[in-house]
Design a protein around this motif. Structure first.
Motif, PDB file in Angstrom:
ATOM      1  N   ILE A 181       0.847  -1.191   0.000  1.00 16.62           N
ATOM      2  CA  ILE A 181       0.000   0.000   0.000  1.00 16.62           C
ATOM      3  C   ILE A 181       0.884   1.243   0.000  1.00 16.62           C
ATOM      4  CG2 ILE A 181      -1.661   1.307   1.390  1.00 16.62           C
ATOM      5  CD1 ILE A 181      -2.808  -1.483   2.212  1.00 16.62           C
ATOM      6  N   GLY A 182       1.980   1.191   0.746  1.00 19.78           N
ATOM      7  CA  GLY A 182       2.928   2.304   0.759  1.00 19.78           C
ATOM      8  C   GLY A 182       3.551   2.552  -0.605  1.00 19.78           C
ATOM      9  N   LYS A 183       3.862   1.480  -1.332  1.00 20.05           N
ATOM     10  CA  LYS A 183       4.445   1.627  -2.677  1.00 20.05           C
ATOM     11  C   LYS A 183       3.486   2.378  -3.599  1.00 20.05           C
ATOM     12  CE  LYS A 183       7.200  -2.664  -2.722  1.00 20.05           C
ATOM     13  NZ  LYS A 183       7.286  -4.010  -3.363  1.00 20.05           N
ATOM     14  N   LEU A 184       2.206   2.029  -3.506  1.00 25.54           N
ATOM     15  CA  LEU A 184       1.220   2.683  -4.359  1.00 25.54           C
ATOM     16  C   LEU A 184       1.040   4.148  -3.962  1.00 25.54           C
ATOM     17  CD1 LEU A 184      -0.790   2.439  -6.669  1.00 25.54           C
ATOM     18  CD2 LEU A 184      -2.479   1.555  -5.032  1.00 25.54           C
ATOM     19  N   LEU A 185       0.995   4.428  -2.677  1.00 30.50           N
ATOM     20  CA  LEU A 185       0.869   5.814  -2.223  1.00 30.50           C
ATOM     21  C   LEU A 185       2.087   6.636  -2.627  1.00 30.50           C
ATOM     22  CD1 LEU A 185      -0.624   5.332   1.373  1.00 30.50           C
ATOM     23  CD2 LEU A 185      -1.843   5.886  -0.744  1.00 30.50           C
ATOM     24  N   ASP A 186       3.268   6.031  -2.541  1.00 27.93           N
ATOM     25  CA  ASP A 186       4.489   6.730  -2.964  1.00 27.93           C
ATOM     26  C   ASP A 186       4.439   7.052  -4.456  1.00 27.93           C
ATOM     27  OD1 ASP A 186       5.479   6.614  -0.415  1.00 27.93           O
ATOM     28  OD2 ASP A 186       6.822   4.920  -0.790  1.00 27.93           O
ATOM     29  N   TYR A 187       3.921   6.107  -5.244  1.00 20.78           N
ATOM     30  CA  TYR A 187       3.813   6.358  -6.685  1.00 20.78           C
ATOM     31  C   TYR A 187       2.894   7.544  -6.962  1.00 20.78           C
ATOM     32  CZ  TYR A 187       2.585   5.995 -11.564  1.00 20.78           C
ATOM     33  OH  TYR A 187       2.357   6.310 -12.895  1.00 20.78           O
ATOM     34  N   LEU A 188       1.782   7.606  -6.253  1.00 15.99           N
ATOM     35  CA  LEU A 188       0.860   8.727  -6.455  1.00 15.99           C
ATOM     36  C   LEU A 188       1.540  10.055  -6.135  1.00 15.99           C
ATOM     37  CD1 LEU A 188      -2.432   7.278  -4.912  1.00 15.99           C
ATOM     38  CD2 LEU A 188      -1.825   7.425  -7.334  1.00 15.99           C
ATOM     39  N   ASP A 189       2.345  10.065  -5.075  1.00 17.23           N
ATOM     40  CA  ASP A 189       3.087  11.281  -4.714  1.00 17.23           C
ATOM     41  C   ASP A 189       4.084  11.653  -5.806  1.00 17.23           C
ATOM     42  OD1 ASP A 189       1.753  11.530  -2.323  1.00 17.23           O
ATOM     43  OD2 ASP A 189       3.332  10.556  -1.135  1.00 17.23           O
ATOM     44  N   GLU A 190       4.881  10.663  -6.236  1.00 19.42           N
ATOM     45  CA  GLU A 190       5.962  10.924  -7.186  1.00 19.42           C
ATOM     46  C   GLU A 190       5.443  11.298  -8.570  1.00 19.42           C
ATOM     47  OE1 GLU A 190       7.923   7.206  -6.873  1.00 19.42           O
ATOM     48  OE2 GLU A 190       8.619   7.586  -4.814  1.00 19.42           O
ATOM     49  N   SER A 191       4.266  10.791  -8.938  1.00 20.46           N
ATOM     50  CA  SER A 191       3.711  11.063 -10.259  1.00 20.46           C
ATOM     51  C   SER A 191       2.866  12.331 -10.301  1.00 20.46           C
ATOM     52  CB  SER A 191       2.862   9.869 -10.715  1.00 20.46           C
ATOM     53  OG  SER A 191       1.759   9.700  -9.842  1.00 20.46           O
ATOM     54  N   GLY A 192       2.641  12.952  -9.138  1.00 19.37           N
ATOM     55  CA  GLY A 192       1.811  14.149  -9.092  1.00 19.37           C
ATOM     56  C   GLY A 192       0.321  13.873  -9.084  1.00 19.37           C
ATOM     57  N   ALA A 208      -1.413  12.477  -6.522  1.00 15.67           N
ATOM     58  CA  ALA A 208      -1.994  12.392  -5.180  1.00 15.67           C
ATOM     59  C   ALA A 208      -3.024  13.484  -4.902  1.00 15.67           C
ATOM     60  CB  ALA A 208      -0.889  12.433  -4.125  1.00 15.67           C
ATOM     61  N   GLN A 209      -2.779  14.719  -5.386  1.00 17.91           N
ATOM     62  CA  GLN A 209      -3.644  15.831  -5.036  1.00 17.91           C
ATOM     63  C   GLN A 209      -5.039  15.747  -5.648  1.00 17.91           C
ATOM     64  OE1 GLN A 209      -3.310  18.257  -2.730  1.00 17.91           O
ATOM     65  NE2 GLN A 209      -1.576  16.943  -2.186  1.00 17.91           N
ATOM     66  N   ASN A 210      -5.192  14.952  -6.713  1.00 15.20           N
ATOM     67  CA  ASN A 210      -6.519  14.821  -7.315  1.00 15.20           C
ATOM     68  C   ASN A 210      -6.975  13.369  -7.333  1.00 15.20           C
ATOM     69  OD1 ASN A 210      -8.890  15.870  -8.486  1.00 15.20           O
ATOM     70  ND2 ASN A 210      -8.177  15.283 -10.533  1.00 15.20           N
ATOM     71  N   THR A 211      -6.523  12.589  -6.358  1.00 20.55           N
ATOM     72  CA  THR A 211      -6.908  11.184  -6.296  1.00 20.55           C
ATOM     73  C   THR A 211      -7.427  10.847  -4.906  1.00 20.55           C
ATOM     74  OG1 THR A 211      -5.253  10.559  -7.961  1.00 20.55           O
ATOM     75  CG2 THR A 211      -6.123   8.800  -6.572  1.00 20.55           C
ATOM     76  N   ILE A 212      -8.670  10.376  -4.861  1.00 22.76           N
ATOM     77  CA  ILE A 212      -9.243   9.841  -3.629  1.00 22.76           C
ATOM     78  C   ILE A 212      -8.706   8.430  -3.458  1.00 22.76           C
ATOM     79  CG2 ILE A 212     -11.388   9.147  -2.488  1.00 22.76           C
ATOM     80  CD1 ILE A 212     -12.798  11.219  -4.345  1.00 22.76           C
ATOM     81  N   VAL A 213      -8.185   8.131  -2.282  1.00 20.63           N
ATOM     82  CA  VAL A 213      -7.712   6.782  -1.983  1.00 20.63           C
ATOM     83  C   VAL A 213      -8.508   6.236  -0.809  1.00 20.63           C
ATOM     84  CG1 VAL A 213      -5.757   5.308  -1.360  1.00 20.63           C
ATOM     85  CG2 VAL A 213      -5.382   7.328  -2.781  1.00 20.63           C
ATOM     86  N   ILE A 214      -9.126   5.081  -1.019  1.00 18.94           N
ATOM     87  CA  ILE A 214      -9.901   4.411   0.020  1.00 18.94           C
ATOM     88  C   ILE A 214      -9.241   3.077   0.337  1.00 18.94           C
ATOM     89  CG2 ILE A 214     -12.124   3.305   0.547  1.00 18.94           C
ATOM     90  CD1 ILE A 214     -13.425   5.422  -1.301  1.00 18.94           C
ATOM     91  N   TYR A 215      -9.180   2.745   1.606  1.00 19.01           N
ATOM     92  CA  TYR A 215      -8.733   1.409   2.002  1.00 19.01           C
ATOM     93  C   TYR A 215      -9.831   0.743   2.819  1.00 19.01           C
ATOM     94  CZ  TYR A 215      -6.472  -2.563   4.059  1.00 19.01           C
ATOM     95  OH  TYR A 215      -6.193  -3.868   4.418  1.00 19.01           O
ATOM     96  N   ALA A 216     -10.188  -0.483   2.430  1.00 18.10           N
ATOM     97  CA  ALA A 216     -11.192  -1.245   3.172  1.00 18.10           C
ATOM     98  C   ALA A 216     -10.884  -2.723   3.036  1.00 18.10           C
ATOM     99  CB  ALA A 216     -12.595  -0.942   2.642  1.00 18.10           C
ATOM    100  N   SER A 217     -11.470  -3.509   3.919  1.00 17.65           N
ATOM    101  CA  SER A 217     -11.434  -4.961   3.789  1.00 17.65           C
ATOM    102  C   SER A 217     -12.834  -5.458   3.478  1.00 17.65           C
ATOM    103  CB  SER A 217     -10.916  -5.599   5.077  1.00 17.65           C
ATOM    104  OG  SER A 217     -10.836  -7.010   4.945  1.00 17.65           O
TER     105      SER A 217
END
Length: 515
Positions: A316-327, A329-338
């Motif tokens: 999950i951290g890898k994906l969040l880091d990608y969103l940050d690095e690619s720009g 993150a600021q226009n992406t809603i991220v939800i985590y659920a089981s």
């Protein structure tokens, strides 16, 4: 000159107002990523107060967004929960009640198809587990059935099956990022990232084997539950004592020819075997019995479960880091659920199914830039039927008439939350019986303080709990003197919700239920 000066001030003020308006309201069509794990208990997430482990990357979503403290499922089992995610409907309405060979009906109104019609590019990567191929998705690359942890197969468009070397959580993350890099950048995107972790048999990434070997995990206070006054709890087959298997679940004397373990390459097998040979030696050397054996099994279960969750959290951290690095993150809603909660030894159990809190409640965290204030927490009872309509509203789409859930988007903003009428009761109905865990089918109602449930098909009994006085649900107070008015009130509310959600089967059972 003065006129020109005042005109400039007016233009400046208008510009400031427009900027403020943009700051107060997010773009109309944000990207949406829904990360959906399997059997991940909220008790194993540090943002929910877990003392068992830390989950720094899931916790990021809580710190940078919000956390629902009472996110509940309507049927605590894997496939039906995924069907509810896609349809916004109860199991009896979407047609997917059990984990069996039922084909999920993809002709009904779906979250994915609605978002396509709203202008989104849609994708599903990873575990789907609905006996049907994805529908309403422009791109998909999914695990067949339950999938494998090591060197898994994936089915990609159009119907190609390919085996990949690696650990399943790593591959799902890689394929998710691949989609993001190759997507149509002219459209907003919606992606479900379906993780296999932390499903039984709880197999961690090789680098995480033994992560909790040096941690002594205490058994829960109600680990040795005697199930007094709870007939269906006594009837189940999901205890660590009697149900958990030494060879398959706890990896003692592993059969490497079995379908679970026959996919390793020589180097992977060497690492895996060296670790679990040590586990087997430890087990045989101790010659355990009684409580000592049960608690050894619990420690092994928790070691593998939490290590698998650690592998999941890192991805999950890898994906969040990608969103940050690619720009993005600021226009992406991220939800985590089981897909639902899970028992980590409470009542002596693993698995889910029961209406009790550990399986009824599921983690749900949301990072929504510009809307959700960092560090927010929400107490309202939100159901998984609410997920689809909420994401459709976030996307600016029209919620299909058949969806039974409500959008929780107004709850996310303090100024609208106070004015938004919201449910005071939550309805639940579980069906699967007798296999695989002999849990009687049941329906019930939860309020902020109380819970009532009726078990049928042999259960034939009511249960009532005061969650304020008995949060572990150990004392069934149904039928006790002084609870008559409360019971009648809860039964009336239960019937009303059955009618509202059109659960005719439950209404028929209720009409003939034992008093």
């Amino acid at each position: 000159m003065k006129r020109s000066f005042f005109f400039q001030i007016l233009v400046a003020l208008l510009a400031i107002g427009q900027l403020q308006a943009l700051a107060d309201s997010p773009p109309k069509q944000p990207n949406i990523i829904f990360i959906f794990s399997d059997d991940h208990a909220y008790q194993a997430i540090s943002a929910y107060g877990s003392k068992l482990t830390t989950t720094p990357n899931i916790d990021r979503l809580a710190k940078e967004g919000g956390l629902f403290k009472n996110a509940l499922v309507t049927n605590s089992i894997c496939g039906p929960s995924r069907a509810t995610l896609l349809t916004g409907k109860y199991s009896h309405m979407n047609g997917y009640k059990r984990n069996d060979r039922t084909l999920f009906d993809t002709s009904q109104a779906l979250l994915s198809r609605t978002l396509q019609q709203t202008g989104y590019q849609t994708a599903w990567v990873g575990k789907m587990h609905l006996n049907s191929l994805p529908a309403g998705f422009d791109y998909w690359n999914v695990l067949p059935g339950q999938g494998h942890y090591y060197n898994p197969d994936f089915i990609s468009m159009p119907h190609d099956t390919t085996r990949y070397k690696g650990y399943v959580s790593d591959l799902i993350t890689q394929f998710s990022i691949d989609f993001l890099e190759k997507r149509d950048t002219e459209k907003p995107f919606f992606m479900i990232v379906g993780h296999k972790a932390t499903h039984r048999e709880w197999l961690p990434d090789l680098q995480d084997l033994g992560s909790f070997d040096q941690v002594k995990i205490p058994v829960p206070d109600n680990f040795y539950d005697d199930y007094k006054g709870r007939n269906s709890a006594a009837h189940q087959d999901m205890t660590l004592d009697k149900t958990m298997r030494l060879k398959e679940d706890l990896k003692v004397d592993i059969d490497y020819k079995s379908w679970i373990y026959n996919r390793f390459d020589p180097e992977q097998k060497k690492i895996f075997k060296a670790y679990y040979d040590g586990v087997s030696e430890d087990f045989h050397s101790k010659n355990l019995s009684g409580k000592a054996l049960i608690e050894w099994k619990y420690q092994r279960y928790m070691n593998d479960y939490l290590s698998t969750a650690k592998s999941l959290d890192r991805n999950i951290g890898k994906l969040l880091d990608y969103l940050d690095e690619s720009g993005l993150a600021q226009n992406t809603i991220v939800i985590y659920a089981s897909d639902q909660g899970f028992y980590l030894g409470e009542h002596g159990w693993f698995d889910k199914r029961f209406i009790y809190e550990e399986s009824l409640k599921t983690p749900f965290l949301i990072r929504y830039p510009g809307v959700v204030k960092p560090g927010s927490q929400y107490d309202q009872m939100m159901l998984n039927i609410d997920w689809a309509p909420s994401m459709i509203e976030m996307a600016g789409g029209k919620i299909p008439d058949g969806m039974q859930g409500k959008s929780f988007v107004p709850l996310l903003r303090p100024q609208s939350a106070a004015k938004t009428p919201w449910r005071k009761e939550a309805y639940y109905h579980y069906y699967e019986y007798p296999q695989p865990h002999r849990v009687h089918p049941h329906f019930g109602l939860r309020t902020n303080r109380y819970k009532i449930a009726y078990f049928y098909k042999g259960g034939d009994s009511w249960e009532l709990y005061d969650l304020q006085k008995d949060p572990s649900e150990m004392k069934n107070i149904y039928g006790q003197k002084g609870t008559e008015k409360l019971t009648a009130d809860l039964k009336a509310k239960l019937k009303k919700l059955m009618q509202e959600y059109k659960d005719t089967e439950a209404l028929e059972i209720l009409a003939t239920a034992k008093p």
